[in-house]
Design a protein around this motif. Structure first.
Motif, PDB file in Angstrom:
ATOM      1  N   LYS A  27       0.794  -1.159   0.019  1.00 21.09           N
ATOM      2  CA  LYS A  27      -0.020   0.005  -0.078  1.00 21.09           C
ATOM      3  C   LYS A  27       0.855   1.391  -0.061  1.00 21.09           C
ATOM      4  CE  LYS A  27      -3.919   1.908   2.381  1.00 21.09           C
ATOM      5  NZ  LYS A  27      -4.357   3.014   2.446  1.00 21.09           N
ATOM      6  N   LYS A  28       0.578   1.987  -0.793  1.00 21.10           N
ATOM      7  CA  LYS A  28       1.223   3.244  -1.030  1.00 21.10           C
ATOM      8  C   LYS A  28       1.499   4.102   0.200  1.00 21.10           C
ATOM      9  CE  LYS A  28       3.469   6.556  -3.342  1.00 21.10           C
ATOM     10  NZ  LYS A  28       4.964   6.409  -2.938  1.00 21.10           N
ATOM     11  N   VAL A  29       2.517   4.582   0.554  1.00 24.12           N
ATOM     12  CA  VAL A  29       2.586   5.571   1.909  1.00 24.12           C
ATOM     13  C   VAL A  29       2.892   7.006   1.199  1.00 24.12           C
ATOM     14  CG1 VAL A  29       3.852   6.146   4.000  1.00 24.12           C
ATOM     15  CG2 VAL A  29       3.612   3.787   3.415  1.00 24.12           C
ATOM     16  N   LYS A  30       2.033   8.004   1.654  1.00 18.15           N
ATOM     17  CA  LYS A  30       2.051   9.304   1.284  1.00 18.15           C
ATOM     18  C   LYS A  30       3.664   9.753   1.691  1.00 18.15           C
ATOM     19  CE  LYS A  30      -0.124  13.735   1.774  1.00 18.15           C
ATOM     20  NZ  LYS A  30      -1.033  14.649   2.140  1.00 18.15           N
ATOM     21  N   GLY A  31       4.162  10.408   0.695  1.00 20.81           N
ATOM     22  CA  GLY A  31       5.458  10.988   0.576  1.00 20.81           C
ATOM     23  C   GLY A  31       6.509  10.124   0.474  1.00 20.81           C
ATOM     24  N   THR A  32       6.296   9.042  -0.139  1.00 21.48           N
ATOM     25  CA  THR A  32       7.450   8.203  -0.235  1.00 21.48           C
ATOM     26  C   THR A  32       7.496   8.188  -2.036  1.00 21.48           C
ATOM     27  OG1 THR A  32       5.920   5.980  -0.479  1.00 21.48           O
ATOM     28  CG2 THR A  32       6.992   6.344   1.386  1.00 21.48           C
ATOM     29  N   PRO A  33       8.874   7.896  -2.536  1.00 21.24           N
ATOM     30  CA  PRO A  33       9.256   8.147  -3.967  1.00 21.24           C
ATOM     31  C   PRO A  33       8.372   7.204  -4.863  1.00 21.24           C
ATOM     32  CG  PRO A  33      11.131   7.725  -2.537  1.00 21.24           C
ATOM     33  CD  PRO A  33      10.013   7.520  -1.658  1.00 21.24           C
ATOM     34  N   ASP A  34       8.072   7.634  -6.089  1.00 21.97           N
ATOM     35  CA  ASP A  34       7.651   6.828  -7.127  1.00 21.97           C
ATOM     36  C   ASP A  34       8.490   6.929  -8.137  1.00 21.97           C
ATOM     37  OD1 ASP A  34       5.038   5.873  -6.284  1.00 21.97           O
ATOM     38  OD2 ASP A  34       4.113   7.561  -6.193  1.00 21.97           O
ATOM     39  N   VAL A  35       8.646   5.642  -8.825  1.00 21.33           N
ATOM     40  CA  VAL A  35       9.495   5.842  -9.964  1.00 21.33           C
ATOM     41  C   VAL A  35       8.927   5.105 -10.972  1.00 21.33           C
ATOM     42  CG1 VAL A  35      11.981   4.752 -10.882  1.00 21.33           C
ATOM     43  CG2 VAL A  35      11.659   5.437  -8.240  1.00 21.33           C
ATOM     44  N   PHE A  36       8.934   5.833 -12.178  1.00 20.79           N
ATOM     45  CA  PHE A  36       8.351   5.080 -13.568  1.00 20.79           C
ATOM     46  C   PHE A  36       9.445   4.901 -14.566  1.00 20.79           C
ATOM     47  CE2 PHE A  36       5.270   7.808 -11.442  1.00 20.79           C
ATOM     48  CZ  PHE A  36       4.075   7.095 -11.739  1.00 20.79           C
ATOM     49  N   VAL A  37       9.204   3.844 -15.334  1.00 24.78           N
ATOM     50  CA  VAL A  37      10.310   3.304 -16.066  1.00 24.78           C
ATOM     51  C   VAL A  37       9.586   2.988 -17.345  1.00 24.78           C
ATOM     52  CG1 VAL A  37      12.309   1.579 -16.789  1.00 24.78           C
ATOM     53  CG2 VAL A  37      11.834   2.588 -14.337  1.00 24.78           C
ATOM     54  N   LYS A  38      10.107   3.731 -18.384  1.00 23.42           N
ATOM     55  CA  LYS A  38       9.320   3.146 -19.613  1.00 23.42           C
ATOM     56  C   LYS A  38      10.414   3.050 -20.855  1.00 23.42           C
ATOM     57  CE  LYS A  38       6.238   5.314 -23.386  1.00 23.42           C
ATOM     58  NZ  LYS A  38       5.673   6.462 -23.586  1.00 23.42           N
ATOM     59  N   TYR A  39      10.202   1.899 -21.477  1.00 24.67           N
ATOM     60  CA  TYR A  39      11.061   1.382 -22.527  1.00 24.67           C
ATOM     61  C   TYR A  39      10.562   1.523 -23.789  1.00 24.67           C
ATOM     62  CZ  TYR A  39      14.249  -1.035 -25.822  1.00 24.67           C
ATOM     63  OH  TYR A  39      15.117  -1.472 -26.828  1.00 24.67           O
ATOM     64  N   SER A  40      11.037   2.317 -24.758  1.00 26.30           N
ATOM     65  CA  SER A  40      10.451   2.307 -26.147  1.00 26.30           C
ATOM     66  C   SER A  40      11.199   1.968 -27.187  1.00 26.30           C
ATOM     67  CB  SER A  40      10.211   3.902 -26.335  1.00 26.30           C
ATOM     68  OG  SER A  40       9.240   4.456 -25.546  1.00 26.30           O
ATOM     69  N   PRO A  41      11.212   0.598 -27.418  1.00 22.53           N
ATOM     70  CA  PRO A  41      12.012  -0.166 -28.352  1.00 22.53           C
ATOM     71  C   PRO A  41      11.852   0.511 -29.723  1.00 22.53           C
ATOM     72  CG  PRO A  41      10.162  -1.388 -28.001  1.00 22.53           C
ATOM     73  CD  PRO A  41       9.979  -0.360 -27.333  1.00 22.53           C
ATOM     74  N   HIS A  42      10.965   1.065 -30.265  1.00 27.36           N
ATOM     75  CA  HIS A  42      11.110   1.899 -31.613  1.00 27.36           C
ATOM     76  C   HIS A  42      12.071   2.974 -31.606  1.00 27.36           C
ATOM     77  CE1 HIS A  42       7.930   3.878 -29.377  1.00 27.36           C
ATOM     78  NE2 HIS A  42       7.842   4.882 -30.481  1.00 27.36           N
ATOM     79  N   TYR A  43      12.331   3.553 -30.474  1.00 29.73           N
ATOM     80  CA  TYR A  43      13.231   4.608 -30.534  1.00 29.73           C
ATOM     81  C   TYR A  43      14.507   4.418 -29.643  1.00 29.73           C
ATOM     82  CZ  TYR A  43       9.644   7.795 -31.774  1.00 29.73           C
ATOM     83  OH  TYR A  43       8.522   8.416 -32.513  1.00 29.73           O
ATOM     84  N   CYS A  44      14.537   3.285 -29.166  1.00 30.42           N
ATOM     85  CA  CYS A  44      15.728   2.617 -28.216  1.00 30.42           C
ATOM     86  C   CYS A  44      15.935   3.498 -27.260  1.00 30.42           C
ATOM     87  CB  CYS A  44      16.740   2.389 -29.206  1.00 30.42           C
ATOM     88  SG  CYS A  44      16.824   1.146 -30.465  1.00 30.42           S
TER      89      CYS A  44
END
Length: 88
Positions: A27-44
């Motif tokens: 469960k998400k705790v307010k104030g803790t970091p969030d990390v998003f990672v996205k790989y786009s193979p068509h652009y490498c």
């Protein structure tokens, strides 16, 4: 280790760190970091986006990296992203 395998290993390490920082089964705790990672193979391109105090609607990320996987500096840029996430 081949260059391709080295890059793949580093991308997987970034994904692993992102999941440790922002675990999907906790469960998400307010104030803790969030990390998003996205790989786009068509652009490498690997995109790493960090919200140090957690994601909020209509707020910009604190840090964002776009790493061109085919560039000569890709390995170093991936290392920098790994180090950044380790110290988050």
């Amino acid at each position: 280790m081949t260059k391709s395998r080295e890059i793949r290993t580093k991308i997987l390490k970034i994904m692993d760190l992102a999941l440790k920082i922002s675990p999907p089964d906790v469960k998400k705790v307010k104030g803790t970091p969030d990390v998003f990672v996205k790989y786009s193979p068509h652009y490498c391109v690997l995109e790493v986006e960090v919200y140090k105090c957690g994601w909020k609607y209509d707020c910009d990320s604190n840090d964002r990296s776009f790493i061109l996987i085919t560039s000569k500096d890709a390995s170093n840029e991936l290392d920098e992203a790994i180090e950044y996430l380790r110290n988050l």
